[in-house]
Design a protein around this motif. Structure first.
Motif, short mmCIF file in Angstrom:
data_model
loop_
_atom_site.label_atom_id
_atom_site.label_comp_id
_atom_site.label_asym_id
_atom_site.label_seq_id
_atom_site.Cartn_x
_atom_site.Cartn_y
_atom_site.Cartn_z
N GLU A 1 -4.38 4.26 -7.88
CA GLU A 1 -4.30 5.66 -8.26
C GLU A 1 -3.26 5.83 -9.37
O GLU A 1 -2.28 5.08 -9.41
CB GLU A 1 -3.89 6.49 -7.04
CG GLU A 1 -4.65 7.79 -6.88
CD GLU A 1 -4.40 8.37 -5.50
OE1 GLU A 1 -5.34 8.42 -4.71
OE2 GLU A 1 -3.25 8.74 -5.21
N GLU B 1 -8.33 13.33 -0.08
CA GLU B 1 -8.39 12.14 -0.90
C GLU B 1 -7.03 11.71 -1.40
O GLU B 1 -6.81 10.58 -1.75
CB GLU B 1 -9.29 12.41 -2.11
CG GLU B 1 -10.65 11.80 -1.93
CD GLU B 1 -11.60 12.31 -2.99
OE1 GLU B 1 -11.15 12.51 -4.11
OE2 GLU B 1 -12.78 12.50 -2.66
N LYS B 2 -6.13 12.63 -1.46
CA LYS B 2 -4.85 12.35 -2.08
C LYS B 2 -3.77 12.06 -1.04
O LYS B 2 -2.62 11.95 -1.39
CB LYS B 2 -4.42 13.54 -2.94
CG LYS B 2 -5.05 13.53 -4.31
CD LYS B 2 -4.18 12.80 -5.29
CE LYS B 2 -4.74 12.93 -6.70
NZ LYS B 2 -3.86 12.33 -7.69
N ILE C 1 0.85 -1.20 0.00
CA ILE C 1 0.00 0.00 0.00
C ILE C 1 0.88 1.24 0.00
O ILE C 1 1.82 1.36 0.78
CB ILE C 1 -0.96 -0.01 1.21
CG1 ILE C 1 -2.06 -1.04 0.97
CG2 ILE C 1 -1.58 1.36 1.43
CD1 ILE C 1 -3.03 -1.19 2.12
N GLY C 2 0.57 2.15 -0.91
CA GLY C 2 1.35 3.37 -1.06
C GLY C 2 2.42 3.29 -2.12
O GLY C 2 3.00 4.30 -2.49
N THR D 1 -0.56 3.01 -8.32
CA THR D 1 -0.22 3.08 -6.91
C THR D 1 -1.34 2.48 -6.09
O THR D 1 -2.49 2.91 -6.22
CB THR D 1 0.01 4.54 -6.49
OG1 THR D 1 1.00 5.12 -7.34
CG2 THR D 1 0.47 4.62 -5.05
N PRO E 1 -1.08 10.63 0.69
CA PRO E 1 -0.35 9.44 0.30
C PRO E 1 -0.15 8.45 1.44
O PRO E 1 0.01 7.27 1.20
CB PRO E 1 0.99 10.00 -0.19
CG PRO E 1 1.10 11.35 0.42
CD PRO E 1 -0.27 11.83 0.69
N ARG F 1 -3.75 1.93 -3.17
CA ARG F 1 -4.27 2.71 -2.05
C ARG F 1 -4.92 1.83 -0.99
O ARG F 1 -4.90 2.17 0.19
CB ARG F 1 -5.30 3.73 -2.56
CG ARG F 1 -4.69 4.92 -3.27
CD ARG F 1 -4.27 6.00 -2.26
NE ARG F 1 -2.89 5.83 -1.81
CZ ARG F 1 -1.86 6.52 -2.24
NH1 ARG F 1 -2.03 7.45 -3.14
NH2 ARG F 1 -0.67 6.29 -1.78
N GLN G 1 -8.20 7.51 -10.65
CA GLN G 1 -8.35 6.64 -9.48
C GLN G 1 -9.43 5.61 -9.79
O GLN G 1 -10.49 5.98 -10.28
CB GLN G 1 -8.74 7.46 -8.25
CG GLN G 1 -8.68 6.65 -6.97
CD GLN G 1 -8.99 7.50 -5.75
OE1 GLN G 1 -10.04 8.09 -5.65
NE2 GLN G 1 -8.05 7.56 -4.84
N THR H 1 -2.38 7.80 3.76
CA THR H 1 -3.63 7.16 4.17
C THR H 1 -3.99 6.05 3.20
O THR H 1 -3.77 6.14 2.01
CB THR H 1 -4.76 8.18 4.19
OG1 THR H 1 -4.89 8.74 2.89
CG2 THR H 1 -4.50 9.28 5.18
N THR H 2 -4.58 4.99 3.72
CA THR H 2 -5.08 3.94 2.86
C THR H 2 -6.54 4.23 2.54
O THR H 2 -7.25 4.88 3.29
CB THR H 2 -4.97 2.57 3.55
OG1 THR H 2 -5.84 2.56 4.67
CG2 THR H 2 -3.55 2.30 3.99
N LYS H 3 -6.95 3.75 1.39
CA LYS H 3 -8.33 3.94 0.97
C LYS H 3 -8.85 2.59 0.51
O LYS H 3 -8.49 2.11 -0.55
CB LYS H 3 -8.37 4.96 -0.16
CG LYS H 3 -9.76 5.40 -0.54
CD LYS H 3 -9.70 6.57 -1.51
CE LYS H 3 -11.07 7.19 -1.65
NZ LYS H 3 -11.05 8.34 -2.57
#
Lengths: 88, 91
Positions: free
Chosen positions: A49, B6-7, A19-20, A36, B9, A38, A68, B11-13
């Motif tokens: 993303e 929202e962007k 993640i990231g 990427t 980096p 998320r 996204q 944080t996980t979504k």
């Protein structure tokens, strides 16, 4: 029992570590995505993303850029951490 | 304030977060068949069942049909994308 054995790493924990960072997703059929990571869920549906989608067609490769996306996990075959693009 | 955070980096979504964040926004939905649907996302659920408004159907990047309202059954959905794209295909 062996939950604290560091050599035991669940597949989902491996994805969690991605993640990231960039990840390369190879789908069933002639489709690949790089983006990427998320987040993801138990079905390995993934939020990606800055995605580049590669569709391999008879006329060549079609590339689509996406901001996204929520990718359905149903057709995912392979995940490659680091996300090297399909062309070298 | 809309869309703030929202962007981030760090944080996980998760997919659930994503679904919550995109209601009412313009989206592109691609099906497994390769057909694209562009429109305003009216509502959706955890199966990725989707109701869209002002829907445009694109086959091979070409506009084929328009629907005022459309329901898409979730099992056909390959991805749901926010549509803030620069590529102007099928104008």
């Amino acid at each position: 029992m062996s939950s604290n054995n560091p050599s035991q790493l669940l597949p989902s924990e491996l994805i969690d570590r991605c993640i990231g960072s960039k990840i390369w997703v190879i789908m069933k059929g002639d489709k690949e995505l790089v983006g990427t990571l998320r987040g993801f869920d138990v079905y390995v549906n993934m939020v990606l993303e800055d995605v580049t989608e590669y569709e391999i067609t008879s006329e060549g490769r079609r590339i689509t850029k996406l901001d996204q996306i929520l990718l359905n996990g149903n057709n995912i075959a392979i995940l490659v951490p680091g996300g090297s693009p399909p062309d070298e | 304030m809309s869309g703030a955070g929202e962007k981030g980096p760090a944080t996980t979504k998760t997919p659930a977060d994503f679904l919550k964040s995109i209601r009412g926004r313009p989206v592109v939905v691609k099906l497994n068949s390769g057909v694209d649907y562009r429109g305003i996302l009216a509502c959706l659920d955890g199966y990725m069942n989707i109701a869209m408004e002002q829907t445009e159907e694109y086959v091979n990047g070409q506009l084929k049909n328009k629907y005022g309202d459309a329901f898409i059954r979730g099992n056909n959905v390959l991805y749901i994308s926010t549509s803030k794209r620069t590529l102007g295909e099928g104008a």
